[in-house]
Design a protein around this motif. Structure first.
Motif, short mmCIF file in Angstrom:
data_model
loop_
_atom_site.label_atom_id
_atom_site.label_comp_id
_atom_site.label_asym_id
_atom_site.label_seq_id
_atom_site.Cartn_x
_atom_site.Cartn_y
_atom_site.Cartn_z
N THR A 56 0.96 -1.13 0.11
CA THR A 56 0.12 -0.09 0.06
C THR A 56 0.74 1.24 -0.09
OG1 THR A 56 -0.09 -0.08 2.44
CG2 THR A 56 -1.79 -1.05 1.17
N GLU A 57 0.23 2.41 -0.33
CA GLU A 57 0.99 3.61 -0.36
C GLU A 57 1.37 3.84 0.97
OE1 GLU A 57 -1.37 6.60 -2.18
OE2 GLU A 57 -1.52 5.63 -3.95
N PHE B 234 3.88 1.14 -9.67
CA PHE B 234 4.10 1.43 -8.27
C PHE B 234 5.16 2.76 -8.56
CE2 PHE B 234 2.35 -2.58 -8.22
CZ PHE B 234 1.89 -2.70 -6.77
N VAL C 128 6.79 3.52 -1.16
CA VAL C 128 5.76 3.73 -2.27
C VAL C 128 4.86 5.06 -2.02
CG1 VAL C 128 3.73 2.47 -3.31
CG2 VAL C 128 5.65 0.99 -2.27
N LYS D 231 2.58 6.24 -4.83
CA LYS D 231 1.57 6.11 -5.43
C LYS D 231 1.27 4.67 -6.15
CE LYS D 231 -1.94 8.89 -7.83
NZ LYS D 231 -2.87 7.90 -7.35
N ILE D 232 0.23 4.13 -6.29
CA ILE D 232 -0.03 2.92 -6.77
C ILE D 232 -1.31 3.24 -7.87
CG2 ILE D 232 -0.70 0.47 -6.45
CD1 ILE D 232 0.57 0.74 -3.71
#
Length: 155
Positions: free
Chosen positions: A4-5, A123, A131, A133-134
């Motif tokens: 996750t971000e 990603f 991370v 942004k996804i």
């Protein structure tokens, strides 16, 4: 497991086109993009790869490198990269460990049949390894520009 971000980018080391090896630790202190695609030299994957190739100069100006990952064999990736003159590394994850670590190995369905496959996902990783942004279930048109805009916002 799914990234996750804000998470630290999963560790990876993969063989890539042009006799290269790509590893998370190679990018320490630099932002980069990892994108997952289902199969080399198919229409959607070709459009996506060519869009990232076109965006490379602009991404390079803001210090962003791109890595494409699929479960294809190296021979298929080398042919694909040569056919479309792709300068960025295409990495082979035949065993699927990296695809799974990022959460890009998902259940899909077509014509009422369920199967496991690669989620077209991107990603954006920050210089600190997190991370930023996804994008899941990527629609190819305009995607490279969206990634570039998000990457520029990091710079």
């Amino acid at each position: 497991m799914s990234v996750t971000e804000g998470d630290i980018c999963p560790d990876f080391t993969l063989q890539a086109t042009g006799g290269r090896t790509v590893a998370r630790d190679d990018y320490k202190g630099r932002p980069f993009v990892v994108y997952f695609y289902p199969k080399a030299d198919t229409p959607g994957c070709t459009k996506e790869a060519c869009a990232f190739q076109e965006a490379l100069p602009a991404l390079g100006r803001i210090g962003i490198e791109v890595i494409g990952v699929s479960k294809d064999k190296m021979s298929a990736l080398e042919k694909f990269a040569a056919k479309y003159d792709l300068a960025f590394p295409l990495a082979s994850d035949e065993a699927g460990g990296v695809v799974e670590a990022f959460g890009a190995w998902v259940e899909k369905s077509m014509y009422g049949r369920s199967y496991m496959g690669i989620d077209r996902a991107t990603f954006l990783i920050e210089a600190d390894g997190r991370v930023a942004k996804i994008w899941h279930k990527v629609k190819v048109p305009g995607h490279a520009k969206a990634v570039m805009d998000a990457a520029a916002a990091l710079a």
